[in-house]
Scaffold this motif. Structure first.
Motif, PDB file in Angstrom:
ATOM      1  N   LYS A   4      68.410 102.583  19.689  1.00  0.00           N
ATOM      2  CA  LYS A   4      68.031 102.215  18.330  1.00  0.00           C
ATOM      3  C   LYS A   4      68.473 100.777  18.046  1.00  0.00           C
ATOM      4  CE  LYS A   4      68.421 106.944  16.579  1.00  0.00           C
ATOM      5  NZ  LYS A   4      69.102 107.839  15.616  1.00  0.00           N
ATOM      6  N   LEU A   5      67.646 100.076  17.261  1.00  0.00           N
ATOM      7  CA  LEU A   5      67.947  98.700  16.883  1.00  0.00           C
ATOM      8  C   LEU A   5      67.800  98.554  15.386  1.00  0.00           C
ATOM      9  CD1 LEU A   5      68.532  95.736  17.806  1.00  0.00           C
ATOM     10  CD2 LEU A   5      66.040  95.402  17.835  1.00  0.00           C
ATOM     11  N   ILE A   6      68.835  97.990  14.767  1.00  0.00           N
ATOM     12  CA  ILE A   6      68.792  97.632  13.350  1.00  0.00           C
ATOM     13  C   ILE A   6      68.799  96.117  13.257  1.00  0.00           C
ATOM     14  CG2 ILE A   6      70.022  97.655  11.149  1.00  0.00           C
ATOM     15  CD1 ILE A   6      68.876 100.352  11.737  1.00  0.00           C
ATOM     16  N   ILE A   7      67.767  95.558  12.623  1.00  0.00           N
ATOM     17  CA  ILE A   7      67.672  94.112  12.434  1.00  0.00           C
ATOM     18  C   ILE A   7      68.034  93.786  10.997  1.00  0.00           C
ATOM     19  CG2 ILE A   7      66.150  92.097  12.495  1.00  0.00           C
ATOM     20  CD1 ILE A   7      64.492  93.561  14.597  1.00  0.00           C
ATOM     21  N   ILE A  30      63.118 100.887  15.862  1.00  0.00           N
ATOM     22  CA  ILE A  30      63.464  99.565  15.349  1.00  0.00           C
ATOM     23  C   ILE A  30      63.286  99.603  13.839  1.00  0.00           C
ATOM     24  CG2 ILE A  30      62.897  97.102  15.347  1.00  0.00           C
ATOM     25  CD1 ILE A  30      61.690  97.532  18.182  1.00  0.00           C
ATOM     26  N   HIS A  31      64.365  99.300  13.114  1.00  0.00           N
ATOM     27  CA  HIS A  31      64.312  99.292  11.654  1.00  0.00           C
ATOM     28  C   HIS A  31      65.020  98.058  11.112  1.00  0.00           C
ATOM     29  CE1 HIS A  31      63.869 103.776  12.343  1.00  0.00           C
ATOM     30  NE2 HIS A  31      62.804 103.470  11.615  1.00  0.00           N
ATOM     31  N   PHE A  32      64.757  97.777   9.829  1.00  0.00           N
ATOM     32  CA  PHE A  32      65.354  96.628   9.159  1.00  0.00           C
ATOM     33  C   PHE A  32      66.276  97.058   8.029  1.00  0.00           C
ATOM     34  CE2 PHE A  32      61.692  94.552  11.044  1.00  0.00           C
ATOM     35  CZ  PHE A  32      62.161  93.273  11.327  1.00  0.00           C
ATOM     36  N   LEU A  33      67.291  96.222   7.779  1.00  0.00           N
ATOM     37  CA  LEU A  33      68.056  96.231   6.540  1.00  0.00           C
ATOM     38  C   LEU A  33      67.862  94.870   5.891  1.00  0.00           C
ATOM     39  CD1 LEU A  33      71.475  97.791   7.709  1.00  0.00           C
ATOM     40  CD2 LEU A  33      69.479  98.980   6.781  1.00  0.00           C
ATOM     41  N   ASP A  34      67.696  94.855   4.565  1.00  0.00           N
ATOM     42  CA  ASP A  34      67.433  93.579   3.894  1.00  0.00           C
ATOM     43  C   ASP A  34      67.906  93.625   2.450  1.00  0.00           C
ATOM     44  OD1 ASP A  34      65.637  90.965   4.426  1.00  0.00           O
ATOM     45  OD2 ASP A  34      65.401  91.587   2.340  1.00  0.00           O
ATOM     46  N   GLN A  35      68.263  92.455   1.929  1.00  0.00           N
ATOM     47  CA  GLN A  35      68.719  92.357   0.538  1.00  0.00           C
ATOM     48  C   GLN A  35      67.629  92.757  -0.443  1.00  0.00           C
ATOM     49  OE1 GLN A  35      71.744  91.812  -0.301  1.00  0.00           O
ATOM     50  NE2 GLN A  35      72.738  90.668   1.340  1.00  0.00           N
ATOM     51  N   PHE A  65      72.770  96.143  16.772  1.00  0.00           N
ATOM     52  CA  PHE A  65      72.370  95.345  15.617  1.00  0.00           C
ATOM     53  C   PHE A  65      71.927  93.961  16.078  1.00  0.00           C
ATOM     54  CE2 PHE A  65      74.971  98.621  13.880  1.00  0.00           C
ATOM     55  CZ  PHE A  65      74.480  98.860  12.612  1.00  0.00           C
ATOM     56  N   PHE A  66      71.019  93.384  15.299  1.00  0.00           N
ATOM     57  CA  PHE A  66      70.567  92.021  15.561  1.00  0.00           C
ATOM     58  C   PHE A  66      70.385  91.317  14.229  1.00  0.00           C
ATOM     59  CE2 PHE A  66      67.582  88.609  16.309  1.00  0.00           C
ATOM     60  CZ  PHE A  66      68.071  88.048  17.475  1.00  0.00           C
ATOM     61  N   VAL A  67      70.861  90.062  14.146  1.00  0.00           N
ATOM     62  CA  VAL A  67      70.726  89.288  12.907  1.00  0.00           C
ATOM     63  C   VAL A  67      69.455  88.457  13.001  1.00  0.00           C
ATOM     64  CG1 VAL A  67      71.805  87.654  11.333  1.00  0.00           C
ATOM     65  CG2 VAL A  67      73.230  89.250  12.636  1.00  0.00           C
ATOM     66  N   GLY A  68      68.418  88.887  12.281  1.00  0.00           N
ATOM     67  CA  GLY A  68      67.120  88.232  12.344  1.00  0.00           C
ATOM     68  C   GLY A  68      66.931  87.223  11.230  1.00  0.00           C
ATOM     69  N   ILE A  69      67.854  86.283  11.143  1.00  0.00           N
ATOM     70  CA  ILE A  69      67.851  85.259  10.088  1.00  0.00           C
ATOM     71  C   ILE A  69      67.767  83.898  10.747  1.00  0.00           C
ATOM     72  CG2 ILE A  69      69.190  84.229   8.206  1.00  0.00           C
ATOM     73  CD1 ILE A  69      70.442  87.042   7.792  1.00  0.00           C
ATOM     74  N   GLY A  70      66.774  83.095  10.373  1.00  0.00           N
ATOM     75  CA  GLY A  70      66.559  81.809  11.025  1.00  0.00           C
ATOM     76  C   GLY A  70      67.572  80.739  10.671  1.00  0.00           C
ATOM     77  N   ASN A  71      68.114  80.775   9.443  1.00  0.00           N
ATOM     78  CA  ASN A  71      69.085  79.774   9.008  1.00  0.00           C
ATOM     79  C   ASN A  71      70.386  79.926   9.791  1.00  0.00           C
ATOM     80  OD1 ASN A  71      71.526  79.070   7.143  1.00  0.00           O
ATOM     81  ND2 ASN A  71      69.814  77.902   6.289  1.00  0.00           N
ATOM     82  N   ASN A  72      70.816  78.847  10.448  1.00  0.00           N
ATOM     83  CA  ASN A  72      71.979  78.927  11.330  1.00  0.00           C
ATOM     84  C   ASN A  72      73.253  79.353  10.606  1.00  0.00           C
ATOM     85  OD1 ASN A  72      70.416  78.100  13.488  1.00  0.00           O
ATOM     86  ND2 ASN A  72      71.020  75.948  13.323  1.00  0.00           N
ATOM     87  N   ALA A  73      73.532  78.732   9.469  1.00  0.00           N
ATOM     88  CA  ALA A  73      74.787  79.011   8.765  1.00  0.00           C
ATOM     89  C   ALA A  73      74.827  80.450   8.260  1.00  0.00           C
ATOM     90  CB  ALA A  73      74.968  78.032   7.607  1.00  0.00           C
ATOM     91  N   ILE A  74      73.710  80.930   7.715  1.00  0.00           N
ATOM     92  CA  ILE A  74      73.671  82.298   7.211  1.00  0.00           C
ATOM     93  C   ILE A  74      73.751  83.286   8.369  1.00  0.00           C
ATOM     94  CG2 ILE A  74      72.315  84.002   5.948  1.00  0.00           C
ATOM     95  CD1 ILE A  74      71.129  81.674   4.344  1.00  0.00           C
ATOM     96  N   ARG A  75      73.069  82.988   9.468  1.00  0.00           N
ATOM     97  CA  ARG A  75      73.131  83.865  10.640  1.00  0.00           C
ATOM     98  C   ARG A  75      74.560  83.966  11.163  1.00  0.00           C
ATOM     99  NH1 ARG A  75      69.786  81.339  13.140  1.00  0.00           N
ATOM    100  NH2 ARG A  75      70.803  80.420  14.950  1.00  0.00           N
TER     101      ARG A  75
END
Length: 211
Positions: A4-7, A30-35, A65-75
């Motif tokens: 299982k993968l949570i992005i 494959i699933h997502f968590l998001d604000q 888990f995988f952090v699928g955020i393009g912004n470097n600082a936020i990632r």
């Protein structure tokens, strides 16, 4: 067995990560968590199943888990938060990418479709080698760097942590890009770049500080 993968982050970049993960055939779910949850319930073909603050509810022995955020600082920040929760991270490499078995790819990094990582290169943690970009021999890419699509790094290039190399850029051999720097789209880098610097053009020239 991991299946299982949570992005974290149901954005465009997260969508690319999910597509890469699915192409790798490593994950059954494959699933997502998001604000934006519960307002956002889907990201393309994948479900958004919870809020990004609810990570602890999804930690399990069969889940990465995988952090699928393009912004470097936020990632980098979100990755640190997941590390503090003792999450296990996925490293995603698209099957069309060419990654030398003699190179190193740090945990949590993404190597996108048709990208190349050549022999004796090192990719740090949480970095992005985006679509059809290339990292040639003996390069060192720091943690949470983003090499944008179609960018090309010659041999022995160093890109320090949290720097961004804009789409379609080229960096000649032996150059050093200091940490937290930005190379503008389509630039040609012919000399070293100091930390916290923004450059653009061909040849690339400093346009301001990135503080």
């Amino acid at each position: 067995m991991i299946n299982k993968l949570i992005i974290i982050g149901a954005s465009g970049h997260g969508k690319v990560a999910a597509d890469c993960a699915q192409a790798s055939r490593r994950f059954s779910d494959i699933h997502f968590l998001d604000q934006a949850y519960p307002q956002q319930k889907h990201n393309a073909h994948w479900e958004v199943v919870g809020h990004a603050d609810d990570v602890a509810n999804y930690i399990a022995s069969d889940t990465l888990f995988f952090v699928g955020i393009g912004n470097n600082a936020i990632r980098a920040r979100v990755s640190a938060e997941l590390h503090a929760l003792h999450c296990s991270f996925a490293t995603l490499i698209h099957p069309s990418a060419q990654v030398s078995k003699y190179s190193e790819v740090g945990v949590g990094s993404l190597i996108c479709a048709n990208a190349t990582v050549n022999i004796a290169s090192k990719i740090g943690q949480g970095s992005i080698i985006n679509t059809a970009s290339s990292v040639d021999h003996d390069c060192e890419i720091g943690d949470f760097v983003h090499i944008a699509p179609g960018s090309h790094l010659a041999g022995n290039v160093t890109v320090d942590e949290q720097s961004f190399i804009g789409i379609g850029s080229a960096i000649i051999q032996g150059c050093i890009v200091g940490r937290h720097s930005v190379v503008g789209a389509g630039s040609t880098v012919l000399s070293n770049i100091a930390p916290h610097t923004v450059v653009a053009g061909s040849p690339a020239k400093k346009i301001n500080n990135n503080n």
